[in-house]
Design a protein around this motif. Structure first.
Motif, PDB file in Angstrom:
ATOM      1  N   GLU A 270       0.826  -1.200   0.000  1.00 40.69           N
ATOM      2  CA  GLU A 270       0.000   0.000   0.000  1.00 40.69           C
ATOM      3  C   GLU A 270       0.867   1.260   0.000  1.00 40.69           C
ATOM      4  O   GLU A 270       2.068   1.224   0.235  1.00 40.69           O
ATOM      5  CB  GLU A 270      -0.924   0.003   1.228  1.00 40.69           C
ATOM      6  CG  GLU A 270      -1.740  -1.271   1.384  1.00 40.69           C
ATOM      7  CD  GLU A 270      -2.659  -1.540   0.200  1.00 40.69           C
ATOM      8  OE1 GLU A 270      -3.034  -0.576  -0.487  1.00 40.69           O
ATOM      9  OE2 GLU A 270      -2.986  -2.708  -0.045  1.00 40.69           O
ATOM     10  N   ALA A 271       0.218   2.388  -0.240  1.00 37.96           N
ATOM     11  CA  ALA A 271       0.913   3.672  -0.319  1.00 37.96           C
ATOM     12  C   ALA A 271       1.642   4.013   0.973  1.00 37.96           C
ATOM     13  O   ALA A 271       2.691   4.661   0.952  1.00 37.96           O
ATOM     14  CB  ALA A 271      -0.088   4.776  -0.664  1.00 37.96           C
ATOM     15  N   GLU A 272       1.119   3.554   2.114  1.00 41.52           N
ATOM     16  CA  GLU A 272       1.711   3.901   3.405  1.00 41.52           C
ATOM     17  C   GLU A 272       3.050   3.186   3.627  1.00 41.52           C
ATOM     18  O   GLU A 272       3.929   3.692   4.322  1.00 41.52           O
ATOM     19  CB  GLU A 272       0.755   3.553   4.548  1.00 41.52           C
ATOM     20  CG  GLU A 272      -0.507   4.401   4.605  1.00 41.52           C
ATOM     21  CD  GLU A 272      -1.530   4.006   3.554  1.00 41.52           C
ATOM     22  OE1 GLU A 272      -1.407   2.883   3.002  1.00 41.52           O
ATOM     23  OE2 GLU A 272      -2.423   4.815   3.258  1.00 41.52           O
ATOM     24  N   THR A 273       3.207   1.991   3.074  1.00 42.34           N
ATOM     25  CA  THR A 273       4.408   1.191   3.334  1.00 42.34           C
ATOM     26  C   THR A 273       5.424   1.204   2.189  1.00 42.34           C
ATOM     27  O   THR A 273       6.578   0.826   2.387  1.00 42.34           O
ATOM     28  CB  THR A 273       4.013  -0.272   3.629  1.00 42.34           C
ATOM     29  OG1 THR A 273       3.151  -0.751   2.573  1.00 42.34           O
ATOM     30  CG2 THR A 273       3.269  -0.373   4.949  1.00 42.34           C
ATOM     31  N   LEU A 274       5.016   1.642   1.007  1.00 43.36           N
ATOM     32  CA  LEU A 274       5.929   1.654  -0.139  1.00 43.36           C
ATOM     33  C   LEU A 274       7.148   2.566   0.049  1.00 43.36           C
ATOM     34  O   LEU A 274       8.258   2.186  -0.346  1.00 43.36           O
ATOM     35  CB  LEU A 274       5.177   2.053  -1.411  1.00 43.36           C
ATOM     36  CG  LEU A 274       4.564   0.902  -2.208  1.00 43.36           C
ATOM     37  CD1 LEU A 274       3.682   1.429  -3.334  1.00 43.36           C
ATOM     38  CD2 LEU A 274       5.646  -0.005  -2.780  1.00 43.36           C
ATOM     39  N   PRO A 275       6.999   3.756   0.646  1.00 42.51           N
ATOM     40  CA  PRO A 275       8.195   4.600   0.827  1.00 42.51           C
ATOM     41  C   PRO A 275       9.288   3.906   1.630  1.00 42.51           C
ATOM     42  O   PRO A 275      10.475   4.033   1.304  1.00 42.51           O
ATOM     43  CB  PRO A 275       7.642   5.831   1.561  1.00 42.51           C
ATOM     44  CG  PRO A 275       6.212   5.901   1.144  1.00 42.51           C
ATOM     45  CD  PRO A 275       5.765   4.475   1.046  1.00 42.51           C
TER      46      PRO A 275
END
Length: 582
Positions: A128-133
């Motif tokens: 998800e967007a929260e964990t990709l960085p």
């Protein structure tokens, strides 16, 4: 290097007073030279105090190099360790990323072997967007670390759990994705241009019914259901998606999930972006209209009453439109390693047409027994090393109990994953993984090769992948002495505290270890192998859980001394030591 897993060999080795079960296990796997493990989960404090499970930092004839999770958020998780034969390592670095926050997560250890380095990694999982960085920050730091080694004249080998896929064959065929919006756009464009085009029936079905599917999905909701844990009797809610179709009838979609959002996310096809840590900008990682084949088949059937047979589904999966998400940041990162940095995916290079050869399965849902998984564990080498890799063909790939007429096909892959049906799933009523026979367990042993080592499900939800180098590689590398520099000492925290055994005649054992290593190195092909993270986050302890066997077999050095002070315990039914006990 040939391994011998016969009962006669096991009995004679077990009766040896100097028997080291872990070292013998590596010998049975073709006399492994370098072993890379991920997710050992052993705290740094246990290693530095020599209180780690069964003194597993000390293996006869090997040096071990550790990276442990020391930051607050990661403690009790992660951890990677590389075992290498004495004389094969020049130095090591448990903080090779040069980023304290990342290095303290215990996800990477680098060993220097003179002419080349090995990066042993456990890449963060992210979807998800929260964990990709977080994942991309790690991958970018890893790439920079490998570049620094090349600039210093080193060849690079990368092994481990990369938590990504690079080829459509690296994923179960029903889990391949396609973009419905792009398919509809192509069809509309050809019609607008007045060109005659013959579209397959499945594309025409999508064009006819997609608007209906989109409308029905606007009614989606997550419905809870009380569930009871058969072991603990604890009750909790699980969730499944529900929609309302045109005639007022409710239809359930998907399967029950632990979180309501997970049940709904499978049916959300909007564009999604994440904050790219390299550019600090919003970057699209999933385009609108992207979904997997299995979900598309379900929606067509349950909402539109259109049923595609398996032949049609296979046609979709094999089409040019189906594959991996081309905008996935980790997919693009891996592509850059292969196309820009000149690294080679050894398995795919030797077996370009191999189907369904996976390294990881959902253990909770018993997917290994259906071979529904993914290939996310890799051995990558710089192109400059590929000529030193032993050539292989499909015949050497493991296929279960016996050779297969088509070792590159799906049937052979299923037989390999299940040991020809000898590995069986556990009961959904509880009780854990089903006990396997010794015959089934011993199918993991065989000729050293470039490929996959099908370790039993009781070890992990992953299997091992292996890299076999030519005999000429030993001349290229030579014999090495281990430096006592600061980074190497930091990667060997177990050497800070002398074990009780080190006070009793350790000089002789050191001498014999060195001689054994030299002899094996000169007379065998070199193998780099890895065994990956354990099911349900098991610790490395599970690999050596058998202090009673160590005492009965009279294990030497610190393993024997440590075990003799522990409380007696029976060898667990699925322990590695079951292979070596009398």
């Amino acid at each position: 290097s040939n391994s011998n897993s016969g009962s006669d060999t096991t009995k004679s080795t077990s009766s040896n007073k100097n028997f080291d079960p872990f070292a013998n296990y590596l010998h049975l796997h073709g006399d492994i030279d370098i072993l890379c493990l991920q997710e050992h989960k052993i705290p740094l404090t246990q290693l530095s105090s020599r209180s780690e499970p069964h003194c597993c930092s000390t293996v006869e004839g090997y040096e071990s190099f550790w990276s442990c999770a020391t930051d607050q958020k990661s403690r009790g998780f992660n951890g990677v360790v590389t075992y290498a034969k004495v004389g094969l390592v020049q130095s090591a670095d448990s903080m090779p990323l040069k980023d304290a926050e990342l290095d303290n997560q215990g996800r990477c250890v680098m060993t220097d072997h003179g002419k080349f380095v090995v990066f042993n990694v456990y890449v963060p999982y992210a979807r998800e967007a929260e964990t990709l960085p977080k994942k991309m920050r790690f991958l970018n730091a890893l790439k920079s670390a490998m570049d620094r080694q090349r600039e210093g004249g080193k060849h690079v080998v990368l092994v481990g759990d990369l938590n990504l896929k690079i080829d459509k064959r690296d994923i179960y065929w029903k889990n391949r994705v396609l973009n419905v919006d792009e398919i509809l756009g192509q069809m509309n464009k050809q019609e607008d241009d007045g060109k005659e085009a013959t579209f397959p029936a499945w594309k025409r079905d999508i064009a006819k019914h997609w608007n209906e599917i989109v409308k029905v999905l606007q009614t989606i909701e997550a419905m809870p259901r009380k569930t009871t844990n058969p072991s603990t009797k604890e009750t909790f809610d699980r969730f499944r998606a529900r929609v309302k179709i045109g005639d007022g009838k409710f239809v359930m979609l998907g399967s029950y999930e632990d979180i309501a959002e997970d049940a709904l996310n499978y049916y959300t096809f909007d564009e999604e972006s994440y904050s790219d840590p390299a550019s600090d900008t919003a970057t699209v990682y999933r385009k609108k209209g992207l979904l997997d084949i299995d979900t598309l088949v379900e929606l067509m059937s349950k909402i539109c009453n259109v049923t595609w047979d398996e032949k049609t589904q296979r046609q979709i999966a094999d089409s040019i439109e189906a594959g991996l998400n081309p905008d996935s940041p980790s997919f693009l990162w891996m592509n850059s390693l292969l196309e820009e940095d000149g690294m080679v995916d050894v398995f795919r290079s030797f077996y370009p047409s191999a189907e369904a050869r996976f390294t990881c399965w959902n253990q909770f849902k018993s997917m290994r027994y259906k071979n529904v998984g993914g290939r996310i564990d890799f051995t990558l080498v710089d192109k400059s090393l590929i000529d030193y890799v032993e050539s292989s063909d499909g015949k050497i790939l493991r296929c279960g109990k016996e050779p297969h007429s088509n070792p590159l096909g799906e049937e052979a892959a299923l037989l390999a994953a299940t040991a020809g049906g000898l590995f069986e799933p556990g009961s959904f009523a509880g009780g854990g993984i089903a006990v396997a026979t010794k015959w089934a367990l011993d199918t993991q042993f065989g000729e050293a090769h470039n490929g996959m080592i099908y370790t039993p499900p009781s070890y992990s939800d992953h299997i091992a992948v292996s890299l076999l180098m030519k005999n000429s590689f030993k001349e290229f590398v030579g014999q090495l002495a281990l430096d006592n520099n600061a980074s190497t000492r930091k990667a060997q925290p177990h050497k800070k505290q002398r074990s009780i055994a080190s006070f009793f005649g350790s000089a002789g054992s050191k001498s014999s270890s060195s001689a054994s290593s030299l002899s094996t190195f000169a007379g065998a092909k070199r193998t780099i192998s890895q065994d990956t993270k354990t099911s349900k986050k098991k610790s490395l302890h599970s690999y050596f859980n058998g202090s009673k066997a160590a005492k009965e077999n009279g294990s030497s050095s610190s393993i024997k001394k440590s075990s003799s002070n522990n409380k007696k315990s029976n060898i667990p039914k699925n322990s590695v030591l079951k292979h070596f006990s009398k």
